[in-house]
Enzyme design. Structure first.
Site, PDB file in Angstrom:
ATOM      1  N   ASP A  21      23.526   1.852  25.220  1.00  0.00           N
ATOM      2  CA  ASP A  21      24.636   2.374  26.085  1.00  0.00           C
ATOM      3  C   ASP A  21      25.227   3.588  25.571  1.00  0.00           C
ATOM      4  O   ASP A  21      24.871   4.260  24.382  1.00  0.00           O
ATOM      5  CB  ASP A  21      25.564   1.116  26.075  1.00  0.00           C
ATOM      6  CG  ASP A  21      26.007   0.861  27.557  1.00  0.00           C
ATOM      7  OD1 ASP A  21      26.806   2.055  28.082  1.00  0.00           O
ATOM      8  OD2 ASP A  21      25.824   0.158  28.312  1.00  0.00           O
ATOM      9  N   HIS A  55      31.869   1.209  29.013  1.00  0.00           N
ATOM     10  CA  HIS A  55      30.596   0.378  29.689  1.00  0.00           C
ATOM     11  C   HIS A  55      29.993  -0.448  28.522  1.00  0.00           C
ATOM     12  O   HIS A  55      29.717  -1.636  28.509  1.00  0.00           O
ATOM     13  CB  HIS A  55      29.628   1.577  30.332  1.00  0.00           C
ATOM     14  CG  HIS A  55      28.525   0.711  30.994  1.00  0.00           C
ATOM     15  ND1 HIS A  55      27.541   0.582  30.508  1.00  0.00           N
ATOM     16  CD2 HIS A  55      28.431   0.247  32.178  1.00  0.00           C
ATOM     17  CE1 HIS A  55      26.749  -0.011  31.399  1.00  0.00           C
ATOM     18  NE2 HIS A  55      27.296  -0.226  32.506  1.00  0.00           N
ATOM     19  N   SER A 217      24.217  -3.902  35.815  1.00  0.00           N
ATOM     20  CA  SER A 217      24.470  -3.992  34.458  1.00  0.00           C
ATOM     21  C   SER A 217      24.936  -5.274  33.846  1.00  0.00           C
ATOM     22  O   SER A 217      24.689  -5.701  32.927  1.00  0.00           O
ATOM     23  CB  SER A 217      25.385  -2.801  34.175  1.00  0.00           C
ATOM     24  OG  SER A 217      24.951  -1.358  34.096  1.00  0.00           O
TER      25      SER A 217
END
Length: 364
Positions: A21, A55, A217
């Protein structure tokens, strides 16, 4: 998912998950002590512990967060996180517009790490030879890779890469009722589904509060955590065996028990059914349930004893670039951290009570 029952038998201890990520912040209350040394292939300022937008840290917390300090309680709190920072589209646009993506390097680095599971909660629009070869490399090393199928069901609806590669488990998203999420992309590349609606996530890189979000996700992170729980309980299994049990124990609608859905794949992940009820047979350690081809069945390192209770031809590419983009959508609302954790944090580990009646089936 009856997490408290699962944790009596397995917490994910002995399993490491590489989170590819935009970085993972190891200093949030929920991740302290949960993150080990990782790798940075992004090639911009900072390293793998510098999360560009929150994220990656959210994905790590959904997998292995301890819930301390009012943070997210992950589904596999005994697992460890190996952060692997790659160059996402957002990072490239702002920091390195002339650079190519680095997803292939991130996958290879993850394959060379101690991780048994690779979580890729992001995607690319188009087939890329380097990334495909990296995926094959990871599969040959006995790694299990989960990737988000994408959030454009109402648009192009073309499953993202690497989820669309043959050796990757494509994960779709469901809501709290077990219905397929309206945004979740569908196709033959969908293999499993997991909750991905109204999930708490860090709002941004400041790590001051959580927002309510949705996306494949988040579903991918929960699928990775489910695999960690099962693998921890059966450390001598190969990735093929863990995945086969996930397929056989997944929640299905009565009208498609003998089919594979283009919306939910084999069904919604149910680690409790596999761990406490023994549903699913591991089968041939050398045969991939994804491709039905021999893979070697390597066990990528011993996971240790079961954990103690916790304290073909590819689809045609999408038009456009092969930029790496985050798989989650924008937040639907936001608010103070305490309210979110009390109100929806438990949704990460609460049972999915109903299953979707699929609108379309794959051909047999």
């Amino acid at each position: 998912m009856h997490a408290s029952e699962i944790w009596e038998k397995s917490t994910g201890k002995g399993i490491s998950v590489a989170v590819i990520d935009g970085g993972v912040n190891p200093s949030t209350p929920s991740l302290k002590g949960q993150v080990v040394k990782g790798v940075d292939v992004a090639g911009i300022a900072g390293d793998e512990t510098d999360d560009y937008d929150g994220h990656g840290t959210t994905m790590a917390e959904l997998i292995a967060g301890t819930g301390k300090g009012g943070g997210i309680q992950g589904l596999a709190p005994g697992a460890k996180i190996i952060p692997v920072r790659t160059l996402t589209a957002e990072m490239r646009d702002k920091e390195a517009p002339d650079r190519l993506h680095t997803l292939d390097k991130a996958i290879r680095a993850s394959a060379d790490s101690d991780a048994q599971i690779i979580n890729v909660s992001l995607g690319q629009d188009a087939w890329d030879d380097d990334t495909r070869e990296a995926v094959e490399y990871a599969a040959k090393k006995g790694k299990m890779m989960f990737s988000s199928v994408g959030n454009e069901a109402k648009g192009l609806n073309h499953v993202d890469y690497p989820a669309a590669y043959p050796d990757v488990v494509g994960v779709a998203a469901t809501d709290s009722e077990g219905q397929v999420a309206s945004f979740s992309e569908h196709g033959d590349e969908v293999h499993l589904a997991a909750p991905g609606v109204k999930v708490p996530s860090w709002c941004d890189e400041s790590f001051k509060r959580y927002c309510v979000t949705q996306g494949t996700s988040q579903a991918t992170a929960i699928a990775s955590a489910s695999a960690a729980l099962i693998w921890s309980a059966h450390p001598d299994w190969t990735a093929n065996q863990v995945l086969r049990v996930m397929f056989e124990s997944a929640g299905r609608g009565d009208d498609w028990k003998d089919k594979v859905s283009t919306y939910l794949g084999h069904g919604i992940v149910r680690p409790n059914a596999a761990i406490t009820r023994g549903i699913g047979k591991p089968g041939d350690p050398n045969l991939s349930p994804l491709t039905n081809e021999k893979t070697g069945g390597t066990v990528p390192g011993k996971a240790g004893a079961p954990s103690a209770p916790a304290s073909s031809q590819p689809p045609k590419p999408k038009p456009g670039s092969n930029a790496t983009v985050a798989g989650s959508s924008k937040s639907t609302s936001d608010g103070g951290q305490l309210g979110l954790i009390i109100g929806i944090g438990a949704a990460v580990v609460i049972a999915v009570g109903a299953f979707v009646v699929v609108r379309k089936r794959r051909s047999a």
